[in-house]
Scaffold this active site. Structure first.
Site, mmCIF file in Angstrom:
data_model
loop_
_atom_site.group_PDB
_atom_site.id
_atom_site.type_symbol
_atom_site.label_atom_id
_atom_site.label_comp_id
_atom_site.label_asym_id
_atom_site.label_seq_id
_atom_site.Cartn_x
_atom_site.Cartn_y
_atom_site.Cartn_z
ATOM 1 N N MET A 61 0.384 -1.396 -0.036
ATOM 2 C CA MET A 61 -0.152 0.083 -0.263
ATOM 3 C C MET A 61 0.301 1.088 -0.281
ATOM 4 O O MET A 61 2.169 1.469 0.426
ATOM 5 C CB MET A 61 -1.174 -0.236 1.318
ATOM 6 C CG MET A 61 -0.151 -0.063 2.351
ATOM 7 S SD MET A 61 -0.727 0.478 4.090
ATOM 8 C CE MET A 61 -2.084 2.406 3.234
ATOM 9 N N CYS A 62 -0.231 2.260 -0.623
ATOM 10 C CA CYS A 62 0.905 4.017 -0.109
ATOM 11 C C CYS A 62 -0.089 4.769 -0.087
ATOM 12 O O CYS A 62 -1.442 4.168 0.500
ATOM 13 C CB CYS A 62 1.475 4.337 -1.681
ATOM 14 S SG CYS A 62 1.011 4.114 -3.447
ATOM 15 N N ARG A 63 0.170 5.893 -0.174
ATOM 16 C CA ARG A 63 -1.408 6.893 0.003
ATOM 17 C C ARG A 63 -2.448 6.408 -1.389
ATOM 18 O O ARG A 63 -3.406 6.860 -0.906
ATOM 19 C CB ARG A 63 -0.174 8.555 -0.521
ATOM 20 C CG ARG A 63 -1.169 9.563 -0.066
ATOM 21 C CD ARG A 63 -0.812 10.874 -0.296
ATOM 22 N NE ARG A 63 -1.268 12.144 -0.088
ATOM 23 C CZ ARG A 63 -2.227 12.219 -0.949
ATOM 24 N NH1 ARG A 63 -1.847 12.453 -1.943
ATOM 25 N NH2 ARG A 63 -3.817 14.274 -0.182
#
Length: 104
Positions: A61-63
């Site tokens: 995951m990231c932003r």
């Protein structure tokens, strides 16, 4: 590239499933808000690839989902086949799961 929704991730967490969550945002982003994943910023993903499990599912995951997709492409180039991208990243998590979460 396999993808997983924030709803599916929440189910995995709620059910206590055996998987690894990797957060590829920068340290300052992770410190602002996170949902408990292992922090490995994108720039170091190949250097720290030994921390990424090969024997169970891994959600990256990231932003918003773009950096995590880039991380998955790099790791798949190293032979990983067990990775899923979190659609919409932590922004989707805030919108759909936890509106109180602090994001920038």
């Amino acid at each position: 590239m396999k993808e997983i929704s924030v709803q599916e991730l929440k189910e995995k967490l709620d059910n206590g499933e055996d998987f690894q969550l990797i957060d590829v945002r920068e340290d300052f982003e992770y410190e602002t808000s996170n949902i408990g994943g292992l922090s490995i910023p994108l720039g170091g993903i190949l250097i720290e690839a030994d921390k990424v499990a090969k024997d169970k599912p891994v959600v990256v995951m990231c932003r918003s989902g773009k950096r995590s997709a880039a991380a998955i492409m790099q790791l798949e180039g190293q032979g990983y086949t067990n990775l899923s991208n979190l659609q919409g990243g932590i922004l989707a998590w805030k919108a759909e799961i936890d509106p109180e979460l602090n994001v920038y």
